[in-house]
Design an enzyme around this catalytic site. Structure first.
Site, PDB file in Angstrom:
ATOM      1  N   LYS A  24       0.884  -1.168   0.000  1.00 51.16           N
ATOM      2  CA  LYS A  24       0.000   0.000   0.000  1.00 51.16           C
ATOM      3  C   LYS A  24       0.918   1.213   0.000  1.00 51.16           C
ATOM      4  O   LYS A  24       1.432   1.629   1.035  1.00 51.16           O
ATOM      5  CB  LYS A  24      -0.880  -0.020   1.254  1.00 51.16           C
ATOM      6  CG  LYS A  24      -2.262   0.581   1.071  1.00 51.16           C
ATOM      7  CD  LYS A  24      -2.255   2.057   0.767  1.00 51.16           C
ATOM      8  CE  LYS A  24      -2.061   2.908   1.992  1.00 51.16           C
ATOM      9  NZ  LYS A  24      -1.760   4.305   1.681  1.00 51.16           N
TER      10      LYS A  24
ATOM     11  N   CYS B 240      13.476  10.592   7.430  1.00 50.41           N
ATOM     12  CA  CYS B 240      13.220  10.194   8.821  1.00 50.41           C
ATOM     13  C   CYS B 240      14.483  10.325   9.669  1.00 50.41           C
ATOM     14  O   CYS B 240      14.417  10.574  10.867  1.00 50.41           O
ATOM     15  CB  CYS B 240      12.712   8.772   8.866  1.00 50.41           C
ATOM     16  SG  CYS B 240      13.806   7.624   8.024  1.00 50.41           S
TER      17      CYS B 240
ATOM     18  N   GLU C 279       8.878   1.108  11.421  1.00 50.04           N
ATOM     19  CA  GLU C 279       9.929   2.117  11.275  1.00 50.04           C
ATOM     20  C   GLU C 279       9.236   3.466  11.300  1.00 50.04           C
ATOM     21  O   GLU C 279       8.548   3.841  10.342  1.00 50.04           O
ATOM     22  CB  GLU C 279      10.694   1.884   9.962  1.00 50.04           C
ATOM     23  CG  GLU C 279      11.402   0.529   9.972  1.00 50.04           C
ATOM     24  CD  GLU C 279      12.221   0.244   8.713  1.00 50.04           C
ATOM     25  OE1 GLU C 279      11.981   0.879   7.689  1.00 50.04           O
ATOM     26  OE2 GLU C 279      13.096  -0.617   8.791  1.00 50.04           O
TER      27      GLU C 279
ATOM     28  N   GLU D 103       8.277  16.114  15.967  1.00 54.36           N
ATOM     29  CA  GLU D 103       8.810  15.922  14.612  1.00 54.36           C
ATOM     30  C   GLU D 103       8.060  16.837  13.636  1.00 54.36           C
ATOM     31  O   GLU D 103       6.840  16.808  13.546  1.00 54.36           O
ATOM     32  CB  GLU D 103       8.619  14.463  14.167  1.00 54.36           C
ATOM     33  CG  GLU D 103       9.221  14.206  12.796  1.00 54.36           C
ATOM     34  CD  GLU D 103       8.897  12.800  12.239  1.00 54.36           C
ATOM     35  OE1 GLU D 103       7.741  12.371  12.329  1.00 54.36           O
ATOM     36  OE2 GLU D 103       9.814  12.162  11.702  1.00 54.36           O
TER      37      GLU D 103
END
Ligand code: NAD
Length: 486
Positions: A178, A288, A254, A390
């Site tokens: 996906k 990331c 992750e 973040e």
């Protein structure tokens, strides 16, 4: 008008509901095409195809045959390099100079690197003494897990997707991918490559759509999914972990980060500036592993801030294909709003804006794109939201520190634990600090230097599990012990 269809059982298919959504180019907000959103029936068909393929020719193939096939996939991506490059740059707006060096070559390499690890990995064996003196022999036998759901983000679409699909297939599993709703193109194109290379139908499937009440949720809650591997935000990871708990399916997560960069006064300053420029601003800060908190030892603090500012002034914003461009837009209008909300918040929280903080003037052709200025702040409190949350944009906060103990505590003062960079010429200190940081990956005097054989993953709220090299074997295979009485 370009169409992005689901790829199920070796065929490109539309959706029974007829539901479609737009795919826009963040460079100028132009329409790239329409994406067919998979509903429950399409997701069920993809999972059924993947399950059936495990029992077909794919399931009977030897490891060597599979590895040969995946080598062909890697070669074919490289043959169609320009198409992948074009698709990736349109979806993300990233400069071609970056995608042609990182995204596409690494996307192809992911189909090779893990195969080599697998081919050379020994199995464990133990000889057991028994009372009759004959003994018994134990050996480990690895089997594929089955159907793996692969849920991907938009920041490095092909690279992060193949990072999971490569090892999953090498180990003999089948996958239903996906891709992010923002970046459907390269996953779709890979379907064509799979067919061209003769990968059996149903081994690689793609369903398009969103998360909740859409393809993402339908896929992760489907009972015939044997394991879920996910890259994305921590909050989404929590939802997926709950979905995986039903039926005790294995997960690999992750997730996000708020990664520190630590710059000691004894560093090679040229290298530290160059590395921090990349770690904060490459891919418009949407990595990331990127650095959003920089801690600089006080004697070089002012010089570091001024030199990083000078580096930002040199960044060239523009279309992906324009010569010399090294800075593109954010991925979407939605993400632009999010990043700009943090730019406003920084000022409200009392930041000193060293550079940036707004929207650049790009001219009439590009002003509708998702552009934001690369931004540096100083002067924020350690508990400011801009320093703790973040942002995933081209921005960083720089703060001075005085001692090693202090900076370790500052760096670890976060719920995240993905990566960190340490800049110092003192090797003992480098190791001491790197080992004290609560992260999955610590770099010394470099950033994003990746050896695909090494463990990759996050500590704390940055994830669960490790992928990469032999560590991927633990996730993508079921280890069975065979015990033979001699
Ligand atoms: P996201 O969590 O919003 O979406 C990731 C994927 O999950 C998308 O495909 C999305 O459609 C899907 N999804 C969303 N809700 C879902 C649900 N309820 N069920 C199933 N699927 C669902 O993340 P994003 O915005 O695409 O990516 C950015 C994030 O990814 C950042 O937090 C970044 O740090 C993280 N990231 C982590 C790594 C890593 O290796 N640790 C790498 C890249 C990005």
């Amino acid at each position: 008008m370009k169409e992005f269809k689901n790829f199920i059982n070796g065929e490109f298919v539309t959706t029974a509901s007829g539901k479609q959504f737009e795919n826009r180019n963040p460079v100028d907000n132009s329409l790239i095409g329409l994406v067919h959103e998979a509903g429950e029936p399409e997701v069920a068909a993809a999972v059924a195809a993947a399950k059936a393929a495990m029992k077909g020719p794919w399931g009977k193939m030897s490891q060597a045959e599979r590895i040969k096939l995946l080598d062909r996939v890697a070669a074919r991506i490289n043959e169609r390099f320009d198409e992948f490059l074009d698709a990736e740059c349109k979806d993300t707006g990233k400069p071609r100079s970056i995608a042609s060096h990182i995204d596409i070559p690494r996307g192809a390499a992911n189909f090779k690197a893990f195969s080599e690890t697998l081919a050379n990995h020994p199995t464990e064996a133990f000889k057991l003494d028994t009372p009759d003196g004959q003994g018994a022999l134990n050996y480990g036998h690895r089997q594929p897990k089955g159907v793996i759901a692969v849920i991907c983000p938009w920041n490095l679409p092909l690279l992060l997707m193949t990072w999971k699909v490569g090892p999953a297939l090498a180990c003999g599993n089948t996958v239903v991918v996906k891709p992010s709703e923002e970046t459907p193109a390269t996953a779709t194109l890979l379907g064509e490559v799979m067919n061209e290379c003769g990968v059996p139908a149903g081994v690689y499937n793609v369903v398009h759509g969103f998360g909740p009440d859409s393809a993402g949720a339908f896929l992760t809650t489907h009972p015939d999914i044997d394991a879920i591997t996910f890259t994305g935000e921590t909050r989404t990871g929590e939802v997926i972990m709950r979905a995986a708990s039903v039926g005790l399916r294995n997960i690999s997560l992750e997730c996000g980060g708020k990664n520190p960069g630590i710059v000691f006064a004894d560093c090679d300053l040229d290298k530290a500036i160059e590395g921090t420029m990349r770690s904060a601003f490459v891919n418009c800060g949407q990595v990331c592993l990127g650095t959003e908190r920089v801690y600089v030892e006080r004697p070089i603090f002012n010089e570091f801030v001024q030199r990083l500012k000078a580096g930002v002034e040199q960044l060239k914003l523009g279309r992906p294909e324009d010569a010399g461009v090294d800075f593109g837009p954010l991925v979407s209008q939605e993400h632009k709003e999010k990043v700009l909300s943090y730019y406003s918040l920084a000022v409200e929280e009392g930041a000193n804006v060293v550079i940036g903080g707004g929207v650049p003037e790009m001219g009439p052709e590009l002003n509708e794109g998702a552009w934001v200025e690369p931004t540096i702040w100083t002067g924020l409190a350690d508990d400011a939201r801009v320093v703790t949350e973040e942002i995933f944009g081209p921005c960083c906060h720089i703060r001075p520190f005085d001692t090693e103990e202090e900076v370790i505590a500052l760096a670890n003062n976060t719920k995240y634990g993905l990566s960190a960079t340490v800049w110092t010429e003192n090797t003992s200190r480098a190791c001491r600090v790197a080992e004290s940081l609560e992260v999955g990956i610590a770099w010394v005097n470099s950033w994003f230097l990746r050896d695909l054989r090494t463990a990759f993953g996050g500590a704390k709220e940055s994830g669960i599990g490790r992928e990469g090299g032999v560590h991927g074997l633990e996730f993508y295979t079921e280890l069975k012990n065979v015990c033979i009485k001699l």
